[in-house]
Every structure is written in structure tokens, then in C-alpha cells.
Design an enzyme around this catalytic site. Structure first.
Site, PDB file in Angstrom:
ATOM      1  N   GLU A   1      73.995 -29.465 -44.492  1.00 12.97           N
ATOM      2  CA  GLU A   1      73.620 -28.865 -43.199  1.00 12.97           C
ATOM      3  C   GLU A   1      73.112 -29.930 -42.223  1.00 12.97           C
ATOM      4  O   GLU A   1      73.284 -29.812 -41.021  1.00 12.97           O
ATOM      5  CB  GLU A   1      72.534 -27.786 -43.399  1.00 12.97           C
ATOM      6  CG  GLU A   1      73.009 -26.539 -44.156  1.00 12.97           C
ATOM      7  CD  GLU A   1      73.751 -25.527 -43.280  1.00 12.97           C
ATOM      8  OE1 GLU A   1      73.598 -25.581 -42.051  1.00 12.97           O
ATOM      9  OE2 GLU A   1      74.491 -24.706 -43.849  1.00 12.97           O
TER      10      GLU A   1
ATOM     11  N   CYS B   1      81.290 -17.416 -50.082  1.00 12.16           N
ATOM     12  CA  CYS B   1      79.955 -17.851 -50.473  1.00 12.16           C
ATOM     13  C   CYS B   1      79.816 -17.498 -51.951  1.00 12.16           C
ATOM     14  O   CYS B   1      80.039 -16.342 -52.335  1.00 12.16           O
ATOM     15  CB  CYS B   1      78.926 -17.102 -49.635  1.00 12.16           C
ATOM     16  SG  CYS B   1      77.224 -17.331 -50.169  1.00 12.16           S
ATOM     17  N   ASN B   2      79.493 -18.483 -52.749  1.00 12.60           N
ATOM     18  CA  ASN B   2      79.372 -18.227 -54.187  1.00 12.60           C
ATOM     19  C   ASN B   2      78.185 -17.331 -54.501  1.00 12.60           C
ATOM     20  O   ASN B   2      78.231 -16.526 -55.421  1.00 12.60           O
ATOM     21  CB  ASN B   2      79.203 -19.546 -54.943  1.00 12.60           C
ATOM     22  CG  ASN B   2      80.471 -20.353 -54.966  1.00 12.60           C
ATOM     23  OD1 ASN B   2      81.232 -20.307 -55.917  1.00 12.60           O
ATOM     24  ND2 ASN B   2      80.723 -21.091 -53.898  1.00 12.60           N
ATOM     25  N   THR B   3      77.122 -17.476 -53.708  1.00 10.13           N
ATOM     26  CA  THR B   3      75.932 -16.670 -53.934  1.00 10.13           C
ATOM     27  C   THR B   3      76.270 -15.198 -53.701  1.00 10.13           C
ATOM     28  O   THR B   3      75.982 -14.337 -54.542  1.00 10.13           O
ATOM     29  CB  THR B   3      74.805 -17.140 -52.985  1.00 10.13           C
ATOM     30  OG1 THR B   3      74.674 -18.557 -53.103  1.00 10.13           O
ATOM     31  CG2 THR B   3      73.502 -16.469 -53.305  1.00 10.13           C
TER      32      THR B   3
ATOM     33  N   TYR C   1      71.239 -17.933 -48.326  1.00 13.82           N
ATOM     34  CA  TYR C   1      71.187 -16.747 -49.191  1.00 13.82           C
ATOM     35  C   TYR C   1      70.722 -17.156 -50.602  1.00 13.82           C
ATOM     36  O   TYR C   1      70.301 -16.325 -51.386  1.00 13.82           O
ATOM     37  CB  TYR C   1      72.575 -16.104 -49.325  1.00 13.82           C
ATOM     38  CG  TYR C   1      73.076 -15.332 -48.115  1.00 13.82           C
ATOM     39  CD1 TYR C   1      72.396 -15.301 -46.908  1.00 13.82           C
ATOM     40  CD2 TYR C   1      74.264 -14.612 -48.219  1.00 13.82           C
ATOM     41  CE1 TYR C   1      72.900 -14.589 -45.821  1.00 13.82           C
ATOM     42  CE2 TYR C   1      74.769 -13.889 -47.134  1.00 13.82           C
ATOM     43  CZ  TYR C   1      74.079 -13.884 -45.937  1.00 13.82           C
ATOM     44  OH  TYR C   1      74.583 -13.169 -44.876  1.00 13.82           O
ATOM     45  N   GLY C   2      70.891 -18.454 -50.896  1.00 12.11           N
ATOM     46  CA  GLY C   2      70.714 -18.951 -52.277  1.00 12.11           C
ATOM     47  C   GLY C   2      69.342 -18.726 -52.879  1.00 12.11           C
ATOM     48  O   GLY C   2      69.176 -18.825 -54.092  1.00 12.11           O
TER      49      GLY C   2
ATOM     50  N   CYS D   1      79.705 -23.918 -54.939  1.00 11.56           N
ATOM     51  CA  CYS D   1      79.040 -23.591 -53.670  1.00 11.56           C
ATOM     52  C   CYS D   1      79.973 -24.096 -52.585  1.00 11.56           C
ATOM     53  O   CYS D   1      80.498 -25.216 -52.688  1.00 11.56           O
ATOM     54  CB  CYS D   1      77.686 -24.297 -53.569  1.00 11.56           C
ATOM     55  SG  CYS D   1      76.936 -24.173 -51.928  1.00 11.56           S
ATOM     56  N   THR D   2      80.190 -23.276 -51.566  1.00  4.83           N
ATOM     57  CA  THR D   2      81.197 -23.656 -50.571  1.00  4.83           C
ATOM     58  C   THR D   2      80.743 -24.812 -49.669  1.00  4.83           C
ATOM     59  O   THR D   2      81.543 -25.351 -48.919  1.00  4.83           O
ATOM     60  CB  THR D   2      81.610 -22.433 -49.721  1.00  4.83           C
ATOM     61  OG1 THR D   2      80.439 -21.789 -49.224  1.00  4.83           O
ATOM     62  CG2 THR D   2      82.423 -21.459 -50.543  1.00  4.83           C
ATOM     63  N   HIS D   3      79.467 -25.187 -49.763  1.00  2.49           N
ATOM     64  CA  HIS D   3      79.037 -26.386 -49.041  1.00  2.49           C
ATOM     65  C   HIS D   3      79.499 -27.667 -49.761  1.00  2.49           C
ATOM     66  O   HIS D   3      79.639 -28.709 -49.133  1.00  2.49           O
ATOM     67  CB  HIS D   3      77.508 -26.454 -48.972  1.00  2.49           C
ATOM     68  CG  HIS D   3      76.897 -25.595 -47.912  1.00  2.49           C
ATOM     69  ND1 HIS D   3      76.897 -24.231 -47.975  1.00  2.49           N
ATOM     70  CD2 HIS D   3      76.259 -25.927 -46.753  1.00  2.49           C
ATOM     71  CE1 HIS D   3      76.269 -23.749 -46.907  1.00  2.49           C
ATOM     72  NE2 HIS D   3      75.889 -24.759 -46.148  1.00  2.49           N
TER      73      HIS D   3
ATOM     74  N   SER E   1      76.984 -17.481 -45.680  1.00  3.45           N
ATOM     75  CA  SER E   1      75.653 -17.505 -45.104  1.00  3.45           C
ATOM     76  C   SER E   1      75.571 -18.532 -43.972  1.00  3.45           C
ATOM     77  O   SER E   1      74.669 -18.458 -43.148  1.00  3.45           O
ATOM     78  CB  SER E   1      74.639 -17.854 -46.188  1.00  3.45           C
ATOM     79  OG  SER E   1      75.020 -19.065 -46.807  1.00  3.45           O
TER      80      SER E   1
HETATM   81  N1  DGN Z   1      77.620 -21.654 -49.277  1.00  4.07           N
HETATM   82  C1  DGN Z   1      76.757 -20.841 -50.109  1.00  4.07           C
HETATM   83  C2  DGN Z   1      77.364 -20.658 -51.501  1.00  4.07           C
HETATM   84  O1  DGN Z   1      78.553 -20.933 -51.714  1.00  4.07           O
HETATM   85  O2  DGN Z   1      76.642 -20.215 -52.382  1.00  4.07           O
HETATM   86  C3  DGN Z   1      75.385 -21.454 -50.275  1.00  4.07           C
HETATM   87  C4  DGN Z   1      74.587 -21.539 -49.030  1.00  4.07           C
HETATM   88  C5  DGN Z   1      73.279 -20.848 -49.185  1.00  4.07           C
HETATM   89  O3  DGN Z   1      73.156 -19.727 -48.753  1.00  4.07           O
HETATM   90  N2  DGN Z   1      72.341 -21.468 -49.798  1.00  4.07           N
END
Ligand code: DGN
Length: 257
Positions: free
Chosen positions: A148, A70-72, A39-40, A180-182, A8
Site C-alpha cells: 500500500e 480478496c483472499n480474506t 479486511y484481514g 493475498c491479492t496484494h 478491500s
Molecule cells: N487483498 C486482500 C487479500 O487478498 O486477502 C488483503 C488486504 C486486506 O484486507 N488486508
């Protein structure tokens, strides 16, 4: 031969970085859907639609494998993606889980992620398939905006980490999955506060998982990063995570919808 990666936003660049290291000769195309991040907090239907649109754009480059960084999106859209594309589609959940269950010593595993990822139960389901493990989950919605905003090494981030994690760490977990990839960008802060934790960074695990598939991914080593909207913070973090020599290209959102 090439690999497509989408997220995302900026978080998936942590996966890009690891894939870039493991596959120096592959052509790698990344799409960060910055116009529609996050996307979360979207519905399942919307997450699936956005994911299909991102994948479709990357597919137009003739990619040989698709990484859902993206995990979501991995939690909600992986099946729809696998049904729609005739190439290997790899999400970030399975690789992280495999590493966590292999390396935990006491079987108590913590999982942190977005509200949507935690609500989906995707990690719990995947971990419980592997055996008798105890899972403690915690959504950490403030981590994505902190990353971010580039507040990677900041007092406010330390306080937020403690606020979210003290609770699950007190349950005696020895392993923590960054779902979460962040979050790999917050790994050093988390490690500083809880040095005893075995921290699972699913970006590294995903690159190694792709390597084990033994696909011939050698190409010319081209790298392209697309975003669907201008984002100064994306650009700053892109430079920090993957360097400034890879340039960004802005796509009109209408090109992927
Ligand atoms: N990087 C997204 C993940 O791994 O779920 C989260 C970012 C988002 O869309 N909130």
C-alpha cells in the site's frame, strides 16, 4: 456482458489486470473498499457484511459473474455470496490451489496470506481435498502495508520477505501460493531471493479459471474502478498496475451500506 470484481483495496487490481487481459471485450467494474481496508484483521461477521455490500453494489450494474478478488473475503464470505446472488461467484482460493497441486513436484506447498486467511485454514482445507500434500502456512501481515505504501522494490521489503519466508522455505517447499491479492506485486522480490520457488499467483489462475467457465462475457469493453474513500496510494498503484487511462470514481460509503 460484464464482470464485477471487488477487494478491500488495491490488491484486487492484480486480478483486474489479468481479467482485463483475458476478456478485452467484457465490461469490467471494480470496487476497492478503501474506506474499510484492511479486511484481514476484521471478524468473520464483519468480513461477510462488507463483502455482501460490495457485491450488492456491483450487482446493480447487471454483472454476469462476480470475482471475489480478496483472499480474506474468499475465505469467509464465499458461501454467503453464493447464497445471495444468482450469478457465478468465483473466489481466488480454488484457482490458486488447482494450479499449485498441478505444478508442485515434491508435494510440499507453502501458503502465505493475511492473518485472517491463514487462520481460516481455507487453503489447507482446499489443498488437502486434492490429495496427499504437505502444507506450510505463514501469515505475512507487513506485506499489505508495504505494498500500500508502494515499497515494492525496497531494501526494507527484501528484509521483511526474508524474515517471513526463510522459515517455510527451509522446510523444503518447492511451491509457494501467494494467498493475498496484494502479494503478486512482491513477486519479483520473492523470486529474486528464492529463485527456485514455483510461485503461484492466484490472480492469473483466477482469470484462467473464469475463462474455462466459457461464459459469454463480451460487452463493450467498458472499465470502471470505484473506491469508497480517497486514497493517494491507491491511485499511484492503480496507475502502476492497470495504467493511468482508467479513471477512479469515488463513491460515498453510504451508497453501498
Ligand atoms: N487483498 C486482500 C487479500 O487478498 O486477502 C488483503 C488486504 C486486506 O484486507 N488486508
Amino acid at each position: 456482458m460484464s464482470i464485477g470484481i471487488f477487494d478491500s483495496g488495491v490488491g484486487g487490481l492484480t486480478v483486474f489486470r489479468e481479467i482485463d487481459r483475458e476478456f478485452p471485450f467484457a465490461d469490467i467494474y471494480y470496487l476497492g473498499d478503501t474506506a474499510r481496508v484492511p479486511y484481514g484483521n476484521k471478524s468473520k461477521e464483519t468480513i461477510i457484511r462488507y463483502s455482501l455490500e460490495c457485491a450488492n453494489y456491483l450487482y446493480s450494474f447487471g454483472i454476469d459473474a462476480l470475482i471475489v478478488a480478496c483472499n480474506t473475503a474468499s475465505s469467509y464470505a464465499i458461501e454467503a455470496l453464493r447464497e445471495s446472488f444468482d450469478i457465478p461467484v468465483i473466489g481466488v482460493i480454488k484457482p490458486g490451489v488447482e494450479l499449485a497441486v498441478k505444478t508442485t513436484k515434491n508435494g510440499r506447498i507453502g501458503v502465505i496470506g493475511t492473518q485472517a486467511t491463514i487462520k481460516s485454514g481455507s487453503y489447507r482445507t482446499e489443498i488437502e481435498k486434492k490429495g496427499d500434500f504437505t502444507v506450510y502456512q505463514k501469515p505475512c501481515p507487513l506485506f499489505v502495508p508495504l505494498v500500500e505504501e508502494g515499497l515494492i522494490d525496497h531494501k526494507i521489503t527484501e528484509l521483511t520477505v526474508k524474515e517471513y519466508l526463510d522459515d517455510i522455505v527451509s522446510k523444503g517447499i518447492d511451491t509457494l501460493i501467494l494467498g493475498c491479492t496484494h502479494y503478486p506485486l512482491l513477486k519479483d522480490v520473492i523470486k529474486k531471493i528464492y529463485p527456485h520457488l514455483n510461485i503461484i499467483d492466484s490472480s492469473k489462475a483466477t482469470a484462467l479459471y473464469l475463462k474455462k467457465k466459457n461464459l459469454d462475457l463480451n460487452g463493450t469493453g467498458e472499465r470502471k474502478i470505484f473506491i469508497t474513500d480517497e486514497s493517494p496510494s491507491f491511485e499511484k498503484l492503480k496507475d502502476l498496475v492497470v495504467g493511468s487511462d482508467i479513471h477512479l470514481e469515488k463513491l460515498e460509503l453510504s451508497k453501498i451500506c
